[in-house]
Every structure is written in structure tokens, then in C-alpha cells.
Design a protein around this motif. Structure first.
Motif, short mmCIF file in Angstrom:
data_model
loop_
_atom_site.label_atom_id
_atom_site.label_comp_id
_atom_site.label_asym_id
_atom_site.label_seq_id
_atom_site.Cartn_x
_atom_site.Cartn_y
_atom_site.Cartn_z
N ASN A 76 0.78 -1.17 -0.11
CA ASN A 76 -0.04 -0.08 -0.12
C ASN A 76 0.73 1.36 -0.05
OD1 ASN A 76 0.73 -0.52 2.79
ND2 ASN A 76 -0.92 0.60 3.53
N ASN A 77 2.07 1.22 0.59
CA ASN A 77 2.86 2.40 0.46
C ASN A 77 4.37 2.04 0.26
OD1 ASN A 77 3.81 1.20 2.93
ND2 ASN A 77 2.99 2.89 4.30
N ASN A 78 4.70 0.84 -0.23
CA ASN A 78 6.01 0.66 -0.49
C ASN A 78 7.09 0.78 0.48
OD1 ASN A 78 7.29 -0.67 -2.53
ND2 ASN A 78 8.23 1.03 -3.37
N THR A 79 6.77 0.76 1.76
CA THR A 79 7.71 0.90 2.77
C THR A 79 8.17 -0.45 3.30
OG1 THR A 79 5.88 0.86 4.88
CG2 THR A 79 6.76 2.96 3.62
N PHE A 80 9.42 -0.69 3.88
CA PHE A 80 9.97 -1.94 4.60
C PHE A 80 9.83 -1.95 5.83
CE2 PHE A 80 13.75 -4.28 5.32
CZ PHE A 80 13.37 -5.30 5.05
N GLN A 81 9.60 -3.14 6.74
CA GLN A 81 9.88 -3.15 7.89
C GLN A 81 9.82 -4.46 8.40
OE1 GLN A 81 5.25 -1.84 8.83
NE2 GLN A 81 6.56 -1.01 10.05
N GLY A 82 9.80 -4.68 9.81
CA GLY A 82 9.83 -5.70 10.38
C GLY A 82 10.98 -7.09 10.24
N SER A 83 12.05 -6.37 9.93
CA SER A 83 13.27 -7.32 9.54
C SER A 83 14.22 -7.57 10.86
CB SER A 83 14.12 -6.60 8.50
OG SER A 83 14.88 -5.46 9.00
N THR A 84 14.96 -8.35 10.58
CA THR A 84 16.11 -8.63 11.46
C THR A 84 17.37 -8.21 11.13
OG1 THR A 84 15.06 -10.48 12.38
CG2 THR A 84 17.50 -10.62 12.65
N VAL A 85 18.36 -7.31 11.54
CA VAL A 85 19.55 -6.78 11.04
C VAL A 85 20.60 -7.91 11.29
CG1 VAL A 85 21.29 -5.33 11.24
CG2 VAL A 85 18.90 -4.39 11.61
#
Length: 169
Positions: A76-85
Motif C-alpha cells: 500500500n505504501n512501498n515501505t519496508f519493515q519488520g526485519s532482523t538486521v
């Protein structure tokens, strides 16, 4: 996902108003220059087109890099989240290349003291555990045509420990 960020020719980061050393600009709060996020290809390669980073007080020219695992790109907004670095570190440049680029008028506008790689404590710390200096080639007879630079490194996706040389920026 590979995440990169770097200071511009005058040693200023986008999105940062003040680094605490007087190196900042209130107009930068909503900017994103020198930052990128790229999904790796099927060959696990990420490619970026960017400018050569500038230096700032006590730091040589460098690009920050972080790798992210298992994140989600929201449609819906092309954002990235919820990852493990999985990795955070920096990549550096050959000192002769950096010296040549520092002679360009855009980089000459940077009045902060120039720190060479051998004087940069973060570079020395990272160099003790790996070679993080990019390979490069000129794309034309002058810097106006740009350079191509590359660096290969591996990520242990099973590791649960990250040693970051510099997480300040």
C-alpha cells in the motif's frame, strides 16, 4: 534487503539536523539524499548508484551498509519493515581515489578537517577483521564519467550476534 547511507560532499547526512558537532542543516530533516534500500537479486546481489561520500570531522569517506532479513515490503505504501538486521558496518575507499575526488570543487567546499583512512579509528577497527575497501574502475578518462566500485561480502544468516563498529549515524 541491503540498506546504505552516506554523507554528501560537505560531510552532511540527509535526515539529520545536527550530529552534535555542528555538522548539520535544519533543512535536512525531510531529505533522503545518500540513502538507499535495495532488495537483492536472485544471485544475492544489490546494486546502487550514488555519489562519492564526503568526509567529516574524525571520519574518512565511507558508506554505511546494513543487511536485513525477513522483512516485509508493504504494497500500500512501498515501505519496508519488520526485519532482523544481520549485518551493520561500513565500506571504505582507496586513499589515492579519495584524495583525487577531494580535489573536486564540490568536495573542496567541505571545510571540516580531512581524516585519512589510517587516522580513522572505525576504519582501523573494521580493517582488523576484514577487507572493506572497494575495488573500482574509472568509467571514463575523468571523474565526470563516474567510477564503478564493488565489494563482495558474506552474511551469516544464522548468527545472533552483531558487532557494529559504528552505530552512531
Amino acid at each position: 534487503m541491503v540498506d546504505v547511507w552516506a554523507a554528501n560532499a560537505t560531510g552532511v547526512y540527509s535526515g539529520i539536523v545536527n550530529l552534535g558537532n555542528g555538522n548539520g542543516d535544519p533543512r535536512n530533516k525531510e531529505t533522503t539524499f545518500g540513502r538507499g534500500l535495495q532488495m537483492t537479486s536472485n544471485e544475492i546481489v544489490a546494486k546502487f548508484t550514488t555519489f562519492f561520500p564526503g568526509h567529516f570531522t574524525s571520519r574518512t569517506q565511507h558508506i554505511h551498509v546494513a543487511t536485513h532479513l525477513n522483512g516485509v515490503i508493504w504494497s500500500n505504501n512501498n515501505t519496508f519493515q519488520g526485519s532482523t538486521v544481520a549485518h551493520i558496518g561500513q565500506i571504505f575507499f582507496d586513499q589515492s581515489l579519495a584524495n583525487s575526488i577531494e580535489r573536486d570543487p564540490i568536495y573542496q567546499a567541505n571545510k571540516q578537517p580531512l581524516t585519512k583512512k589510517a587516522q580513522d579509528g572505525i576504519f582501523m577497527q573494521e580493517a582488523a577483521v576484514g577487507d572493506l575497501v572497494v575495488e573500482y574502475s574509472h568509467r571514463s578518462q575523468s571523474f565526470d564519467g563516474g567510477i564503478s566500485a564493488w565489494l563482495a561480502f558474506g552474511i551469516d544468516t544464522k548468527s545472533e550476534h552483531i558487532t557494529a563498529a559504528d552505530t552512531h549515524h
